[in-house]
Motif scaffolding. Sequence first.
Motif, PDB file in Angstrom:
ATOM      1  N   GLY A   1       0.829  -1.192   0.000  1.00 14.72           N
ATOM      2  CA  GLY A   1       0.000   0.000   0.000  1.00 14.72           C
ATOM      3  C   GLY A   1       0.868   1.248   0.000  1.00 14.72           C
ATOM      4  N   GLY A   2       0.223   2.379   0.228  1.00 20.11           N
ATOM      5  CA  GLY A   2       0.923   3.658   0.190  1.00 20.11           C
ATOM      6  C   GLY A   2       1.970   3.792   1.279  1.00 20.11           C
ATOM      7  N   GLN A   3       1.657   3.335   2.489  1.00 18.03           N
ATOM      8  CA  GLN A   3       2.592   3.540   3.592  1.00 18.03           C
ATOM      9  C   GLN A   3       2.875   2.286   4.394  1.00 18.03           C
ATOM     10  OE1 GLN A   3       1.339   6.916   5.883  1.00 18.03           O
ATOM     11  NE2 GLN A   3       2.344   8.326   4.477  1.00 18.03           N
ATOM     12  N   ASP A   4       2.333   1.173   3.986  1.00 23.82           N
ATOM     13  CA  ASP A   4       2.685  -0.063   4.672  1.00 23.82           C
ATOM     14  C   ASP A   4       2.623  -1.214   3.666  1.00 23.82           C
ATOM     15  OD1 ASP A   4       0.040  -0.686   4.340  1.00 23.82           O
ATOM     16  OD2 ASP A   4      -0.502  -0.358   6.430  1.00 23.82           O
ATOM     17  N   SER A   5       3.144  -2.340   4.082  1.00 25.85           N
ATOM     18  CA  SER A   5       3.099  -3.510   3.208  1.00 25.85           C
ATOM     19  C   SER A   5       2.953  -4.758   4.076  1.00 25.85           C
ATOM     20  CB  SER A   5       4.357  -3.583   2.342  1.00 25.85           C
ATOM     21  OG  SER A   5       5.506  -3.496   3.144  1.00 25.85           O
ATOM     22  N   LYS A   6       2.471  -5.815   3.446  1.00 31.07           N
ATOM     23  CA  LYS A   6       2.221  -7.054   4.178  1.00 31.07           C
ATOM     24  C   LYS A   6       2.564  -8.233   3.283  1.00 31.07           C
ATOM     25  CE  LYS A   6      -2.115  -5.035   5.789  1.00 31.07           C
ATOM     26  NZ  LYS A   6      -2.102  -3.941   4.821  1.00 31.07           N
ATOM     27  N   VAL A   7       2.815  -9.366   3.927  1.00 30.60           N
ATOM     28  CA  VAL A   7       2.834 -10.633   3.214  1.00 30.60           C
ATOM     29  C   VAL A   7       2.043 -11.604   4.093  1.00 30.60           C
ATOM     30  CG1 VAL A   7       5.072 -11.319   4.212  1.00 30.60           C
ATOM     31  CG2 VAL A   7       4.236 -12.431   2.134  1.00 30.60           C
ATOM     32  N   ILE A   8       1.189 -12.380   3.470  1.00 30.08           N
ATOM     33  CA  ILE A   8       0.347 -13.329   4.213  1.00 30.08           C
ATOM     34  C   ILE A   8       0.503 -14.703   3.550  1.00 30.08           C
ATOM     35  CG2 ILE A   8      -1.993 -13.877   5.019  1.00 30.08           C
ATOM     36  CD1 ILE A   8      -2.708 -10.911   4.486  1.00 30.08           C
ATOM     37  N   LEU A   9       0.834 -15.696   4.352  1.00 33.56           N
ATOM     38  CA  LEU A   9       0.948 -17.057   3.831  1.00 33.56           C
ATOM     39  C   LEU A   9      -0.297 -17.847   4.209  1.00 33.56           C
ATOM     40  CD1 LEU A   9       4.682 -17.933   4.621  1.00 33.56           C
ATOM     41  CD2 LEU A   9       3.716 -16.655   2.703  1.00 33.56           C
ATOM     42  N   LEU A  10      -0.827 -18.572   3.239  1.00 26.74           N
ATOM     43  CA  LEU A  10      -2.034 -19.375   3.445  1.00 26.74           C
ATOM     44  C   LEU A  10      -1.748 -20.823   3.077  1.00 26.74           C
ATOM     45  CD1 LEU A  10      -4.472 -17.010   1.529  1.00 26.74           C
ATOM     46  CD2 LEU A  10      -4.481 -17.305   3.977  1.00 26.74           C
ATOM     47  N   ARG A  11      -2.277 -21.719   3.852  1.00 30.45           N
ATOM     48  CA  ARG A  11      -2.234 -23.133   3.492  1.00 30.45           C
ATOM     49  C   ARG A  11      -3.613 -23.693   3.805  1.00 30.45           C
ATOM     50  NH1 ARG A  11       1.503 -21.087   1.570  1.00 30.45           N
ATOM     51  NH2 ARG A  11       3.709 -21.537   1.888  1.00 30.45           N
ATOM     52  N   ASP A  12      -4.215 -24.321   2.804  1.00 34.15           N
ATOM     53  CA  ASP A  12      -5.561 -24.873   2.964  1.00 34.15           C
ATOM     54  C   ASP A  12      -6.533 -23.825   3.507  1.00 34.15           C
ATOM     55  OD1 ASP A  12      -4.662 -27.370   2.089  1.00 34.15           O
ATOM     56  OD2 ASP A  12      -3.941 -27.835   4.110  1.00 34.15           O
ATOM     57  N   GLN A  13      -6.444 -22.614   2.973  1.00 27.43           N
ATOM     58  CA  GLN A  13      -7.340 -21.503   3.301  1.00 27.43           C
ATOM     59  C   GLN A  13      -7.223 -21.054   4.760  1.00 27.43           C
ATOM     60  OE1 GLN A  13     -11.306 -22.241   1.867  1.00 27.43           O
ATOM     61  NE2 GLN A  13     -10.588 -22.919  -0.115  1.00 27.43           N
ATOM     62  N   MET A  14      -6.080 -21.319   5.374  1.00 28.01           N
ATOM     63  CA  MET A  14      -5.827 -20.844   6.734  1.00 28.01           C
ATOM     64  C   MET A  14      -4.581 -19.964   6.722  1.00 28.01           C
ATOM     65  SD  MET A  14      -7.923 -22.204   9.070  1.00 28.01           S
ATOM     66  CE  MET A  14      -6.998 -22.305  10.590  1.00 28.01           C
ATOM     67  N   VAL A  15      -4.609 -18.894   7.489  1.00 29.94           N
ATOM     68  CA  VAL A  15      -3.411 -18.062   7.616  1.00 29.94           C
ATOM     69  C   VAL A  15      -2.402 -18.810   8.473  1.00 29.94           C
ATOM     70  CG1 VAL A  15      -2.465 -15.894   8.500  1.00 29.94           C
ATOM     71  CG2 VAL A  15      -4.725 -15.914   7.425  1.00 29.94           C
ATOM     72  N   THR A  16      -1.205 -19.083   7.910  1.00 32.32           N
ATOM     73  CA  THR A  16      -0.184 -19.804   8.678  1.00 32.32           C
ATOM     74  C   THR A  16       0.947 -18.887   9.120  1.00 32.32           C
ATOM     75  OG1 THR A  16       0.914 -20.433   6.621  1.00 32.32           O
ATOM     76  CG2 THR A  16      -0.632 -22.033   7.573  1.00 32.32           C
ATOM     77  N   ASP A  17       1.104 -17.743   8.439  1.00 30.06           N
ATOM     78  CA  ASP A  17       2.162 -16.813   8.816  1.00 30.06           C
ATOM     79  C   ASP A  17       1.876 -15.476   8.143  1.00 30.06           C
ATOM     80  OD1 ASP A  17       4.455 -15.857   9.965  1.00 30.06           O
ATOM     81  OD2 ASP A  17       5.854 -16.930   8.651  1.00 30.06           O
TER      82      ASP A  17
END
Length: 339
Positions: free
Chosen positions: A104-120
């Motif tokens: 985004g404009g002032q922040d960023s993210k990374v999201i890991l998913l396995r089997d439709q669950m957030v794992t990290d």
Amino acid sequence: MKAFLGVDVGSVSTNIVALGPEGKVLHQQYIRTNGQPLECIKKGLTQLKIGNPGLEIIGVGTTGSGRQLAGIVLGADIVKNEITAHASAVIQNYPDVRTIFEIGGQDSKVILLRDQMVTDFAMNTVCAAGTGSFLDHQAERLKIPIEQFGDLALSSTENIRIAGRCTVFAESDMIAKQQYGFSKADIIKGLCEALIRNYLTNLCRGKVLEPPYVFQGGVAANKGIVAALEKELQHEVIIPQYFNVMGAIGAALLAEDYIKKTGFQTRFAGFNTADLQFVPKTFNCNGCPNVCEVIQVDLNGRPIARWGDKCGKWANAIVSEPCPDREALDVREQQKVLA
Ligand code: SF4
């Protein structure tokens, strides 16, 4: 028509989405927050009402850094963190996705998913070098409208490397490359690649990034950045149709899920909430070494909500069932909802 309302209040933009039957986006707004989230929410509600006469809101979800404030003002049924909201929107539309990149404009993210669950997941809200503000700043310096950045980067034929570790290094390196005679297109392409290198090196360090990949957030509109990301990953990335309002879509979906599972009536405060006078204020608590910054919202001179206190001392004085660890609860709830 009946709809679920999702509101994502961030430091750069306030995004408002109305979802109709089967998750169809009926209305979307991207409003620059400009330090005035309450005004943005009011403006967004007014536009929503004007543009959709007869719309009946049957559930409301809020997310983003201003989610508590938005939740109070709107009478939200559910208030969720950004990770949960973004993940929910992606899972709904791309159930097989394993990695979400969000810049985004002032922040960023990374999201890991396995089997439709957030794992990290990881979030960067401190360093500008891996966010859109890095590009905005350099676009201003080069006197090129940011909207032209992507096409210009794609027109480059040279591969030059810009040091992207921080904005200061990048700027001095860009000046040096300009003095060597490289074109603006080459420098912009180098900048896009520097941003992606910084993002992947710092935010995604130690994480196992697996396809399918989704790339969202305002920066996903920049074709130069998309090309740089695909080059680093050696793999294509999916850009969702509503890439810059995915948090709001996720908030609306979570509200829908909550209302359907509980059978509760919405607590939506109504479109007239835009006319009420909410006054946010802040103070520091000196009750212990944490010195929490407490946010308080007043309505008609009376405090109606407080948050930011780690022990719940101030929130408890208003809310009957406070949660001392709201973020942890959000993640547990999200996992239950997705289970
Ligand atoms: S709100 Fe609670 S945790 Fe925070 S400074 Fe005051 S007493 Fe300490």
